[in-house]
Design an enzyme around this catalytic site. Sequence first.
Site, PDB file in Angstrom:
ATOM      1  N   SER A  83       0.815  -1.211   0.000  1.00 43.61           N
ATOM      2  CA  SER A  83       0.000   0.000   0.000  1.00 43.61           C
ATOM      3  C   SER A  83       0.851   1.264   0.000  1.00 43.61           C
ATOM      4  CB  SER A  83      -0.960  -0.011   1.193  1.00 43.61           C
ATOM      5  OG  SER A  83      -0.332  -0.431   2.352  1.00 43.61           O
ATOM      6  N   HIS A 127      -2.353  -2.785  -6.419  1.00 50.45           N
ATOM      7  CA  HIS A 127      -2.850  -2.348  -5.107  1.00 50.45           C
ATOM      8  C   HIS A 127      -4.378  -2.394  -5.075  1.00 50.45           C
ATOM      9  CE1 HIS A 127      -3.060   1.104  -1.938  1.00 50.45           C
ATOM     10  NE2 HIS A 127      -3.240  -0.083  -1.394  1.00 50.45           N
ATOM     11  N   GLU A 133      -5.162   0.163  -7.986  1.00 47.71           N
ATOM     12  CA  GLU A 133      -4.144   1.165  -8.316  1.00 47.71           C
ATOM     13  C   GLU A 133      -2.940   0.371  -8.827  1.00 47.71           C
ATOM     14  OE1 GLU A 133      -2.523   3.192  -4.832  1.00 47.71           O
ATOM     15  OE2 GLU A 133      -2.722   5.118  -5.826  1.00 47.71           O
ATOM     16  N   ASN A 192      -2.773   6.309  -0.763  1.00 46.88           N
ATOM     17  CA  ASN A 192      -2.407   6.495   0.639  1.00 46.88           C
ATOM     18  C   ASN A 192      -1.639   7.783   0.917  1.00 46.88           C
ATOM     19  OD1 ASN A 192      -3.662   4.434   2.089  1.00 46.88           O
ATOM     20  ND2 ASN A 192      -2.356   2.976   0.998  1.00 46.88           N
TER      21      ASN A 192
HETATM   22  C1  LIG Z   1      -4.992   1.047   3.115  1.00 46.09           C
HETATM   23  C2  LIG Z   1      -4.870   0.873   1.665  1.00 46.09           C
HETATM   24  O1  LIG Z   1      -3.762   0.617   1.196  1.00 46.09           O
HETATM   25  C3  LIG Z   1      -5.969   1.080   0.700  1.00 46.09           C
HETATM   26  C4  LIG Z   1      -7.352   0.852   1.211  1.00 46.09           C
HETATM   27  O2  LIG Z   1      -7.894  -0.200   1.033  1.00 46.09           O
HETATM   28  S1  LIG Z   1      -8.026   2.128   2.024  1.00 46.09           S
HETATM   29  C5  LIG Z   1      -9.656   1.565   2.410  1.00 46.09           C
HETATM   30  C6  LIG Z   1     -10.581   1.700   1.227  1.00 46.09           C
HETATM   31  N1  LIG Z   1     -11.883   1.315   1.639  1.00 46.09           N
HETATM   32  C7  LIG Z   1     -12.787   2.183   2.092  1.00 46.09           C
HETATM   33  O3  LIG Z   1     -12.562   3.375   2.120  1.00 46.09           O
HETATM   34  C8  LIG Z   1     -14.053   1.571   2.594  1.00 46.09           C
HETATM   35  C9  LIG Z   1     -15.035   2.624   3.060  1.00 46.09           C
HETATM   36  N2  LIG Z   1     -16.232   1.966   3.527  1.00 46.09           N
HETATM   37  C10 LIG Z   1     -17.188   1.497   2.698  1.00 46.09           C
HETATM   38  O4  LIG Z   1     -17.126   1.621   1.482  1.00 46.09           O
HETATM   39  C11 LIG Z   1     -18.361   0.825   3.344  1.00 46.09           C
HETATM   40  O5  LIG Z   1     -18.488   1.290   4.674  1.00 46.09           O
HETATM   41  C12 LIG Z   1     -18.253  -0.748   3.347  1.00 46.09           C
HETATM   42  C13 LIG Z   1     -18.318  -1.270   1.909  1.00 46.09           C
HETATM   43  C14 LIG Z   1     -16.973  -1.224   4.001  1.00 46.09           C
HETATM   44  C15 LIG Z   1     -19.410  -1.306   4.148  1.00 46.09           C
HETATM   45  O6  LIG Z   1     -20.572  -0.797   3.597  1.00 46.09           O
HETATM   46  P1  LIG Z   1     -21.916  -0.574   4.469  1.00 46.09           P
HETATM   47  O7  LIG Z   1     -22.969  -0.143   3.525  1.00 46.09           O
HETATM   48  O8  LIG Z   1     -21.586   0.248   5.651  1.00 46.09           O
HETATM   49  O9  LIG Z   1     -22.178  -1.983   5.094  1.00 46.09           O
HETATM   50  P2  LIG Z   1     -22.889  -3.240   4.489  1.00 46.09           P
HETATM   51  O10 LIG Z   1     -24.300  -2.937   4.070  1.00 46.09           O
HETATM   52  O11 LIG Z   1     -22.675  -4.290   5.520  1.00 46.09           O
HETATM   53  O12 LIG Z   1     -22.036  -3.606   3.204  1.00 46.09           O
HETATM   54  C16 LIG Z   1     -22.278  -3.102   1.889  1.00 46.09           C
HETATM   55  C17 LIG Z   1     -21.899  -4.196   0.918  1.00 46.09           C
HETATM   56  O13 LIG Z   1     -20.504  -4.508   1.058  1.00 46.09           O
HETATM   57  C18 LIG Z   1     -20.334  -5.896   1.387  1.00 46.09           C
HETATM   58  N3  LIG Z   1     -19.223  -6.025   2.335  1.00 46.09           N
HETATM   59  C19 LIG Z   1     -19.034  -5.307   3.468  1.00 46.09           C
HETATM   60  N4  LIG Z   1     -17.894  -5.696   4.064  1.00 46.09           N
HETATM   61  C20 LIG Z   1     -17.360  -6.673   3.283  1.00 46.09           C
HETATM   62  C21 LIG Z   1     -16.191  -7.463   3.368  1.00 46.09           C
HETATM   63  N5  LIG Z   1     -15.305  -7.327   4.368  1.00 46.09           N
HETATM   64  N6  LIG Z   1     -15.953  -8.365   2.391  1.00 46.09           N
HETATM   65  C22 LIG Z   1     -16.819  -8.511   1.370  1.00 46.09           C
HETATM   66  N7  LIG Z   1     -17.944  -7.792   1.236  1.00 46.09           N
HETATM   67  C23 LIG Z   1     -18.208  -6.889   2.189  1.00 46.09           C
HETATM   68  C24 LIG Z   1     -21.632  -6.319   2.014  1.00 46.09           C
HETATM   69  O14 LIG Z   1     -21.843  -7.714   1.843  1.00 46.09           O
HETATM   70  C25 LIG Z   1     -22.650  -5.502   1.230  1.00 46.09           C
HETATM   71  O15 LIG Z   1     -22.906  -6.120  -0.020  1.00 46.09           O
HETATM   72  P3  LIG Z   1     -24.364  -5.963  -0.718  1.00 46.09           P
HETATM   73  O16 LIG Z   1     -24.595  -4.501  -0.905  1.00 46.09           O
HETATM   74  O17 LIG Z   1     -24.200  -6.684  -2.005  1.00 46.09           O
HETATM   75  O18 LIG Z   1     -25.310  -6.580   0.231  1.00 46.09           O
HETATM   76  N1  LIG Z   2      -5.517  -3.659   5.112  1.00 42.12           N
HETATM   77  C1  LIG Z   2      -5.796  -2.891   4.059  1.00 42.12           C
HETATM   78  O1  LIG Z   2      -6.798  -2.147   4.051  1.00 42.12           O
HETATM   79  C2  LIG Z   2      -4.901  -2.929   2.876  1.00 42.12           C
HETATM   80  C3  LIG Z   2      -3.670  -3.550   2.928  1.00 42.12           C
HETATM   81  N2  LIG Z   2      -2.875  -3.568   1.828  1.00 42.12           N
HETATM   82  C4  LIG Z   2      -1.592  -4.226   1.887  1.00 42.12           C
HETATM   83  O2  LIG Z   2      -1.797  -5.630   1.781  1.00 42.12           O
HETATM   84  C5  LIG Z   2      -0.781  -6.323   2.525  1.00 42.12           C
HETATM   85  C6  LIG Z   2      -1.433  -7.254   3.541  1.00 42.12           C
HETATM   86  O3  LIG Z   2      -2.288  -6.512   4.371  1.00 42.12           O
HETATM   87  P1  LIG Z   2      -3.459  -7.230   5.203  1.00 42.12           P
HETATM   88  O4  LIG Z   2      -4.040  -8.339   4.438  1.00 42.12           O
HETATM   89  O5  LIG Z   2      -4.324  -6.139   5.696  1.00 42.12           O
HETATM   90  O6  LIG Z   2      -2.608  -7.811   6.427  1.00 42.12           O
HETATM   91  P2  LIG Z   2      -2.935  -9.048   7.380  1.00 42.12           P
HETATM   92  O7  LIG Z   2      -2.180  -8.793   8.630  1.00 42.12           O
HETATM   93  O8  LIG Z   2      -4.407  -9.276   7.437  1.00 42.12           O
HETATM   94  O9  LIG Z   2      -2.315 -10.284   6.587  1.00 42.12           O
HETATM   95  C7  LIG Z   2      -0.947 -10.465   6.312  1.00 42.12           C
HETATM   96  C8  LIG Z   2      -0.728 -11.967   6.191  1.00 42.12           C
HETATM   97  O10 LIG Z   2       0.572 -12.244   5.685  1.00 42.12           O
HETATM   98  C9  LIG Z   2       1.135 -13.277   6.503  1.00 42.12           C
HETATM   99  N3  LIG Z   2       2.577 -13.208   6.427  1.00 42.12           N
HETATM  100  C10 LIG Z   2       3.407 -12.355   7.084  1.00 42.12           C
HETATM  101  N4  LIG Z   2       4.685 -12.591   6.709  1.00 42.12           N
HETATM  102  C11 LIG Z   2       4.642 -13.590   5.786  1.00 42.12           C
HETATM  103  C12 LIG Z   2       5.620 -14.253   5.006  1.00 42.12           C
HETATM  104  N5  LIG Z   2       6.928 -13.925   5.104  1.00 42.12           N
HETATM  105  N6  LIG Z   2       5.233 -15.230   4.143  1.00 42.12           N
HETATM  106  C13 LIG Z   2       3.937 -15.555   4.018  1.00 42.12           C
HETATM  107  N7  LIG Z   2       2.944 -14.959   4.739  1.00 42.12           N
HETATM  108  C14 LIG Z   2       3.305 -13.980   5.603  1.00 42.12           C
HETATM  109  C15 LIG Z   2       0.582 -12.984   7.872  1.00 42.12           C
HETATM  110  O11 LIG Z   2       0.713 -14.097   8.714  1.00 42.12           O
HETATM  111  P3  LIG Z   2       1.142 -13.896  10.272  1.00 42.12           P
HETATM  112  O12 LIG Z   2       0.219 -12.853  10.866  1.00 42.12           O
HETATM  113  O13 LIG Z   2       0.962 -15.241  10.823  1.00 42.12           O
HETATM  114  O14 LIG Z   2       2.550 -13.412  10.233  1.00 42.12           O
HETATM  115  C16 LIG Z   2      -0.870 -12.676   7.519  1.00 42.12           C
HETATM  116  O15 LIG Z   2      -1.634 -13.843   7.342  1.00 42.12           O
HETATM  117  C17 LIG Z   2       0.120  -5.240   3.138  1.00 42.12           C
HETATM  118  O16 LIG Z   2       1.189  -4.999   2.258  1.00 42.12           O
HETATM  119  C18 LIG Z   2      -0.810  -4.025   3.185  1.00 42.12           C
HETATM  120  O17 LIG Z   2      -0.132  -2.815   3.179  1.00 42.12           O
HETATM  121  C19 LIG Z   2      -3.268  -3.032   0.633  1.00 42.12           C
HETATM  122  C20 LIG Z   2      -4.499  -2.457   0.521  1.00 42.12           C
HETATM  123  C21 LIG Z   2      -5.408  -2.303   1.641  1.00 42.12           C
END
Ligand SMILES: CC(=O)CC(=O)SCCNC(=O)CCNC(=O)[C@H](O)C(C)(C)COP(=O)(O)OP(=O)(O)OC[C@H]1O[C@@H](n2cnc3c(N)ncnc32)[C@H](O)[C@@H]1OP(=O)(O)O
Ligand SMILES: NC(=O)C1=CN([C@@H]2O[C@H](COP(=O)(O)OP(=O)(O)OC[C@H]3O[C@@H](n4cnc5c(N)ncnc54)[C@H](OP(=O)(O)O)[C@@H]3O)[C@@H](O)[C@H]2O)C=CC1
Length: 285
Positions: free
Chosen positions: A120, A141, A153, A191
């Site tokens: 990320s 991503h 992405e 991010n």
């Molecule tokens: C950190 C990084 O590197 C990058 C990132 O990913 S940053 C994070 C990006 N994501 C966001 O910003 C998420 C923002 N949040 C949302 O879009 C919404 O709150 C959400 C989709 C998470 C939940 O939506 P909601 O309307 O509050 O809840 P809910 O009604 O339970 O869910 C909506 C739909 O998503 C689905 N859903 C929710 N959580 C889910 C999950 N963990 N896995 C799969 N499906 C999921 C539900 O099943 C539901 O599907 P239907 O509409 O088909 O029934």
């Molecule tokens: N969380 C998010 O919203 C997002 C995350 N990402 C990226 O995705 C990646 C994973 O994130 P996320 O799924 O949230 O993290 P989690 O902590 O849910 O999962 C990471 C997994 O990788 C395993 N793991 C760690 N080290 C190793 C290794 N050397 N070999 C094999 N498996 C390993 C961990 O096991 P154990 O815990 O047993 O070590 C765990 O099961 C990161 O790079 C994150 O930045 C990208 C987009 C969104």
Amino acid sequence: MGINKVAVIGAGQMGSGIAQVAAQAGCEVRLYDAESERVSRSLAGIEKQLSGGVAKGKWTQEQAEQARSRIRAAGSLQEAGEDADLIIEAIIENMNAKKTLLAELDSVASAQTILASNTSSLPVTELASVTGRPEQVIGMHFMNPVPVMKLVEVIRGLRTSDETYATVAELAERMGKTALEVRDFPGFVSNRILMPMINEAVYTLYEGVASAEAIDGVMRLGMNHPMGPLALADLIGLDTCLAIMETLHDGFGDSKYRPCPLLRSYVHAGWLGRKSGRGFYSYEG
Ligand SMILES: CC(=O)CC(=O)SCCNC(=O)CCNC(=O)[C@H](O)C(C)(C)COP(=O)(O)OP(=O)(O)OC[C@H]1O[C@@H](n2cnc3c(N)ncnc32)[C@H](O)[C@@H]1OP(=O)(O)O
Ligand SMILES: NC(=O)C1=CN([C@@H]2O[C@H](COP(=O)(O)OP(=O)(O)OC[C@H]3O[C@@H](n4cnc5c(N)ncnc54)[C@H](OP(=O)(O)O)[C@@H]3O)[C@@H](O)[C@H]2O)C=CC1
């Protein structure tokens, strides 16, 4: 080259979602994690997602069964990666861990295999440097939750080839996502913009400006965000949020990216958000 066989390394929340959408796009998927128990948990979660989708009429029972049958657990990196067209790593957000893994994958994968990282924030060019195939290394991503979010992405390292980009973008589209091309800068686009907002929300809590509920309420009701920044941080994982802020801080050398001390304390306390049962909110019980 069209992608048919995909290996996913790391069966956490992102790896599970990626395995699911790859299988639903018709790919054969091998799923590997350092902890085999995580793979079993991940497969059970995917099963639940697929049958939940049948109940909601998103796809048919037959489509769910076909997708499920395309995903297999792999017992080793070798087994996961040896005949894959594409390997997507989704292990923890740590440069050293990812470099070690990519070097291993480079040695088990065939010469044509593309190595993608779901990182990320970490520089893709640096990740590629430990492999003998930097032209075939790319950032793919996905956003969380993977089955729901429409964006992938796609990050090109300095040496990523046009062919690698086109192949990965085509697969993302086959998964029903929109691929957007981004250059290799810390935090990419997503991010670089999202995480400072989350970090600022943590500072707002740290300074006692408002409660977590009020901070999130302001952003949900006032800005129409689907969830507040603190709830979103809990969904992402606070360890991942901290790692991303560190990458921005190190990568730009600008103090505006300093991680909030409260975020750091929560991570040290093991309060990682939903995945550990507690973050800014409690998810126990
Ligand atoms: C950190 C990084 O590197 C990058 C990132 O990913 S940053 C994070 C990006 N994501 C966001 O910003 C998420 C923002 N949040 C949302 O879009 C919404 O709150 C959400 C989709 C998470 C939940 O939506 P909601 O309307 O509050 O809840 P809910 O009604 O339970 O869910 C909506 C739909 O998503 C689905 N859903 C929710 N959580 C889910 C999950 N963990 N896995 C799969 N499906 C999921 C539900 O099943 C539901 O599907 P239907 O509409 O088909 O029934
Ligand atoms: N969380 C998010 O919203 C997002 C995350 N990402 C990226 O995705 C990646 C994973 O994130 P996320 O799924 O949230 O993290 P989690 O902590 O849910 O999962 C990471 C997994 O990788 C395993 N793991 C760690 N080290 C190793 C290794 N050397 N070999 C094999 N498996 C390993 C961990 O096991 P154990 O815990 O047993 O070590 C765990 O099961 C990161 O790079 C994150 O930045 C990208 C987009 C969104």
